[in-house]
Write a protein that holds these residues in place. Structure first.
Motif, PDB file in Angstrom:
ATOM      1  N   GLY A   1      -5.725 -10.014   6.739  1.00  0.00           N
ATOM      2  CA  GLY A   1      -5.144  -9.285   5.609  1.00  0.00           C
ATOM      3  C   GLY A   1      -3.782  -9.772   5.182  1.00  0.00           C
ATOM      4  N   GLY A   2      -3.122 -10.589   6.012  1.00  0.00           N
ATOM      5  CA  GLY A   2      -1.803 -11.079   5.658  1.00  0.00           C
ATOM      6  C   GLY A   2      -0.731 -10.035   5.919  1.00  0.00           C
ATOM      7  N   ARG A   3       0.458 -10.302   5.417  1.00  0.00           N
ATOM      8  CA  ARG A   3       1.585  -9.395   5.595  1.00  0.00           C
ATOM      9  C   ARG A   3       1.581  -8.333   4.505  1.00  0.00           C
ATOM     10  N   ARG A   4       1.844  -7.087   4.921  1.00  0.00           N
ATOM     11  CA  ARG A   4       1.734  -5.971   3.975  1.00  0.00           C
ATOM     12  C   ARG A   4       2.863  -4.969   4.184  1.00  0.00           C
ATOM     13  N   TRP A   5       3.219  -4.298   3.086  1.00  0.00           N
ATOM     14  CA  TRP A   5       4.155  -3.180   3.115  1.00  0.00           C
ATOM     15  C   TRP A   5       3.364  -1.873   3.048  1.00  0.00           C
ATOM     16  N   ILE A   6       3.756  -0.902   3.867  1.00  0.00           N
ATOM     17  CA  ILE A   6       3.203   0.452   3.777  1.00  0.00           C
ATOM     18  C   ILE A   6       4.373   1.371   3.431  1.00  0.00           C
ATOM     19  N   VAL A   7       4.347   1.976   2.254  1.00  0.00           N
ATOM     20  CA  VAL A   7       5.467   2.770   1.752  1.00  0.00           C
ATOM     21  C   VAL A   7       5.117   4.253   1.821  1.00  0.00           C
ATOM     22  N   TYR A   8       5.942   5.003   2.549  1.00  0.00           N
ATOM     23  CA  TYR A   8       5.810   6.459   2.633  1.00  0.00           C
ATOM     24  C   TYR A   8       6.939   7.075   1.821  1.00  0.00           C
ATOM     25  N   ASP A   9       6.667   7.285   0.535  1.00  0.00           N
ATOM     26  CA  ASP A   9       7.668   7.866  -0.358  1.00  0.00           C
ATOM     27  C   ASP A   9       7.708   9.382  -0.159  1.00  0.00           C
TER      28      ASP A   9
ATOM     29  N   TYR B   1       0.850  -1.184   0.000  1.00  0.00           N
ATOM     30  CA  TYR B   1       0.000   0.000   0.000  1.00  0.00           C
ATOM     31  C   TYR B   1       0.889   1.239   0.000  1.00  0.00           C
ATOM     32  N   VAL B   2       0.596   2.160  -0.886  1.00  0.00           N
ATOM     33  CA  VAL B   2       1.325   3.431  -0.962  1.00  0.00           C
ATOM     34  C   VAL B   2       0.307   4.549  -0.757  1.00  0.00           C
ATOM     35  N   PRO B   3       0.135   5.031   0.484  1.00  0.00           N
ATOM     36  CA  PRO B   3      -0.896   6.047   0.734  1.00  0.00           C
ATOM     37  C   PRO B   3      -0.583   7.410   0.162  1.00  0.00           C
ATOM     38  N   CYS B   4       0.649   7.652  -0.260  1.00  0.00           N
ATOM     39  CA  CYS B   4       0.999   8.956  -0.819  1.00  0.00           C
ATOM     40  C   CYS B   4       2.069   8.765  -1.878  1.00  0.00           C
ATOM     41  N   ASP B   5       1.710   9.005  -3.130  1.00  0.00           N
ATOM     42  CA  ASP B   5       2.649   8.961  -4.252  1.00  0.00           C
ATOM     43  C   ASP B   5       2.714  10.366  -4.843  1.00  0.00           C
ATOM     44  N   PRO B   6       3.567  11.243  -4.307  1.00  0.00           N
ATOM     45  CA  PRO B   6       3.537  12.646  -4.713  1.00  0.00           C
ATOM     46  C   PRO B   6       4.030  12.908  -6.125  1.00  0.00           C
ATOM     47  N   LYS B   7       4.722  11.948  -6.740  1.00  0.00           N
ATOM     48  CA  LYS B   7       5.234  12.160  -8.097  1.00  0.00           C
ATOM     49  C   LYS B   7       4.635  11.198  -9.118  1.00  0.00           C
ATOM     50  N   GLY B   8       3.732  10.339  -8.706  1.00  0.00           N
ATOM     51  CA  GLY B   8       3.085   9.418  -9.637  1.00  0.00           C
ATOM     52  C   GLY B   8       4.000   8.331 -10.159  1.00  0.00           C
ATOM     53  N   GLU B   9       5.112   8.034  -9.455  1.00  0.00           N
ATOM     54  CA  GLU B   9       6.074   7.049  -9.940  1.00  0.00           C
ATOM     55  C   GLU B   9       5.657   5.619  -9.655  1.00  0.00           C
ATOM     56  N   TRP B  10       4.725   5.418  -8.727  1.00  0.00           N
ATOM     57  CA  TRP B  10       4.328   4.065  -8.357  1.00  0.00           C
ATOM     58  C   TRP B  10       3.188   3.525  -9.218  1.00  0.00           C
ATOM     59  N   THR B  11       2.574   4.353 -10.030  1.00  0.00           N
ATOM     60  CA  THR B  11       1.467   3.897 -10.872  1.00  0.00           C
ATOM     61  C   THR B  11       1.904   2.805 -11.858  1.00  0.00           C
ATOM     62  N   PRO B  12       3.048   2.947 -12.578  1.00  0.00           N
ATOM     63  CA  PRO B  12       3.470   1.853 -13.471  1.00  0.00           C
ATOM     64  C   PRO B  12       3.781   0.558 -12.716  1.00  0.00           C
ATOM     65  N   VAL B  13       4.304   0.671 -11.487  1.00  0.00           N
ATOM     66  CA  VAL B  13       4.613  -0.521 -10.708  1.00  0.00           C
ATOM     67  C   VAL B  13       3.327  -1.247 -10.328  1.00  0.00           C
ATOM     68  N   ALA B  14       2.309  -0.475  -9.917  1.00  0.00           N
ATOM     69  CA  ALA B  14       1.025  -1.082  -9.585  1.00  0.00           C
ATOM     70  C   ALA B  14       0.398  -1.749 -10.802  1.00  0.00           C
ATOM     71  N   ALA B  15       0.516  -1.108 -11.958  1.00  0.00           N
ATOM     72  CA  ALA B  15      -0.038  -1.699 -13.182  1.00  0.00           C
ATOM     73  C   ALA B  15       0.685  -2.996 -13.543  1.00  0.00           C
ATOM     74  N   ALA B  16       2.009  -3.034 -13.337  1.00  0.00           N
ATOM     75  CA  ALA B  16       2.768  -4.237 -13.660  1.00  0.00           C
ATOM     76  C   ALA B  16       2.383  -5.407 -12.764  1.00  0.00           C
ATOM     77  N   LEU B  17       1.967  -5.120 -11.532  1.00  0.00           N
ATOM     78  CA  LEU B  17       1.557  -6.176 -10.605  1.00  0.00           C
ATOM     79  C   LEU B  17       0.073  -6.506 -10.707  1.00  0.00           C
ATOM     80  N   GLY B  18      -0.651  -5.773 -11.529  1.00  0.00           N
ATOM     81  CA  GLY B  18      -2.084  -5.981 -11.598  1.00  0.00           C
ATOM     82  C   GLY B  18      -2.820  -5.364 -10.430  1.00  0.00           C
ATOM     83  N   GLY B  19      -2.240  -4.323  -9.845  1.00  0.00           N
ATOM     84  CA  GLY B  19      -2.850  -3.655  -8.714  1.00  0.00           C
ATOM     85  C   GLY B  19      -3.737  -2.496  -9.135  1.00  0.00           C
ATOM     86  N   THR B  20      -4.030  -1.622  -8.166  1.00  0.00           N
ATOM     87  CA  THR B  20      -4.949  -0.505  -8.373  1.00  0.00           C
ATOM     88  C   THR B  20      -4.243   0.787  -8.021  1.00  0.00           C
TER      89      THR B  20
END
Length: 504
Positions: free
Chosen positions: A368-376, A170-189
């Motif tokens: 929910g299992g194990r999760r990463w929370i990324v504060y970029d 989970y990335v609650p804040c992506d201020p530069k929009g850099e994580w969108t391609p990574v989410a798409a590659a994983l089939g995320g949202t």
């Protein structure tokens, strides 16, 4: 007036070296006479030599031992010299030199790259290391490094490779929009929020009730979370702590809004809270006689909440959510790049606070299992105590929630911008650092070495190392153990994580 007698000056003499005091007077006199005769003879011989010639050197005596060396077991030839072995643990040696070629952290975990000193593969998994390594008390991570050294690529690589282990990101804040391609590659949202965009989130959405919690207890928990969210938003806009009557005003307004929303079968909205706070007569009526002039005391609070509805955040958090939270998604990111261009980060922090509250429905899920929370780009959040308090809560509860928080900053001194020494913000920022068992430091500028060494307790060897690290190479401090690791990227990862595309 009295005069002290003059003391006789003492002279240092080398005579005792040649004529020891232990002999009698006659022996000393004879020794001095022999020395004088030898000196006169040497001068006479030197004067009789022709000009330009040197005195003939005396023939050297024969060697005491043959060329083959001293005979016997003490000759030290053929490794025959036997000395007692000096043994110590690597923990003791690490005090003098921390980078020891050791076995690493084991083979279980996410492949990172190469351990430079051990010339071996380096793997890391905070969930697998917890409870297995002494001093590893939590799964939280701090990642720091100057621009262009590959820290963002490491964070994204950790997230991408974690999918193979079943971990969600989970990335609650992506201020530069850099994580969108990574989410798409994983089939995320990926949800993009900003003025004019269709995406909307209602931070007052209630999370699904866990089966093990009763309805009454869950209603109380939801109310507490909503109050914490509203208080954090208000403090961020006002730039100060709330007064006692302002706390009461939020409490009364929330109860009134929730009651009306339940009667109509809908979810309460931030716009309903702002409207109730802007109606002083209703606040005084609902608050009762003991509340005093609650409406007048909540005027500043009403204007602060109005910004979320009619200000620069209008249209993002004052309507029902357009997307449903899918806890089964491998990655969920909130793209806030539309809000990160101005010099004022208040709007970005408000949006991140709302997004974090919206994501909490997944964090509290026991299944929910194990999760990463990324504060970029977390350095932009250091000056906002309200958000730091929410982050501290996640840091403290990381083990119970099964989450690993990853905070990405540029310099260690960014933590000092949270406030002056002794302030609440500074204490919160340093508390986040203290609750990170893993610290990953990429290259730091020379003027930042002192702050980095002071905050992390680095040795002189480690401080010198982080000043000369190459791109993609970092100092990993894992529960007091030090590693220099070269991060390796796959060619597809390299193209996916490239943040310098526009420069090329």
């Amino acid at each position: 007036m009295t005069h002290r007698p003059a003391r006789r000056a003492r002279r240092a003499s080398a005579s005792p070296l040649f004529t020891p005091h232990g002999t009698d007077r006659a022996s000393r006199k004879a020794a001095r006479r022999q020395l004088a005769e030898a000196t006169a003879k040497a001068r006479a011989e030197a004067a009789s030599l022709p000009d330009g010639t040197e005195p003939t050197a005396q023939e050297m005596p024969l060697a005491l031992f043959p060329p083959s060396g001293r005979p016997g077991p003490a000759s030290a030839r053929g490794s025959k010299l036997k000395l007692p072995a000096h043994r110590m643990t690597t923990a003791t040696v690490a005090g003098a030199y921390p980078f020891l070629a050791e076995g690493g952290l084991g083979a279980e975990g996410i492949y990172i790259g190469r351990d430079v000193h051990a010339e071996a593969s380096f793997t890391f998994d905070p969930f697998a290391l917890y409870g297995r390594i002494e001093g590893f008390t939590n799964p939280n991570i701090l990642l720091a490094g100057v621009i262009g050294q590959g820290k963002s690529a490491l964070a994204k690589s950790l997230a991408l490779r974690s999918a193979a282990f079943g971990y969600r990101v989970y990335v609650p804040c992506d201020p530069k929009g850099e994580w969108t391609p990574v989410a798409a590659a994983l089939g995320g949202t990926s949800i993009a929020l900003g003025p004019g965009l269709p995406g909307k989130l209602n931070p007052l959405d209630a999370a699904p009730r866990p089966k093990s919690v009763s309805e009454a207890d869950w209603a109380s928990e939801v109310r507490k979370r909503r109050l914490l969210l509203l208080g954090s938003l208000a403090r961020t806009v006002l730039g100060r702590d709330l007064l006692p009557m302002e706390h009461t005003g939020l409490d009364v307004a929330l109860d009134a809004v929730v009651t009306r929303a339940a009667a109509t079968g809908r979810t309460p909205l931030l716009g309903d809270i702002a409207a109730t706070l802007n109606n002083p007569d209703e606040l005084d009526t609902v608050g009762g006689v003991m509340s005093g002039r609650l409406g007048d005391a909540s005027r500043d609070l009403a204007h602060a909440m109005r910004r979320l509805v009619h200000g620069d955040l209008a249209g993002m958090f004052d309507a029902p959510s357009t997307v449903a939270f899918d806890p089964g998604s491998p990655m969920l990111t909130i793209d806030l790049s539309r809000l990160g261009g101005s010099g004022d980060d208040t709007a970005l922090v408000l949006a991140m606070t709302c997004a974090s509250a919206w994501m909490e429905s997944a964090l509290t899920d026991p299944d929910g299992g194990r999760r990463w929370i990324v504060y970029d780009e977390a350095w932009r959040l250091m000056s906002h105590p309200g958000l730091l308090q929410r982050m501290q809560s996640q840091w403290k509860l990381s083990r119970g929630l099964g989450i690993a928080n990853l905070m990405v900053i540029h310099r260690l001194s960014d933590l000092l911008t949270a406030g002056d020494a002794g302030s609440q913000g500074r204490a919160l920022a340093e508390g986040l650092l203290a609750d990170c068992s893993t610290r990953i430091i990429y290259r730091q500028e020379t003027d930042q070495l002192h702050a980095a060494a002071a905050l992390l307790g680095l040795t002189s060897v480690e401080s010198d190392a982080i000043a000369h690290l190459n791109r993609g190479r970092g100092l990993w401090k894992v529960a007091g153990r030090s590693f220099i690791v070269q991060h390796h990227l796959h060619s597809r990862e390299l193209s996916l994580f490239d943040t310098d595309a526009r420069m090329h």
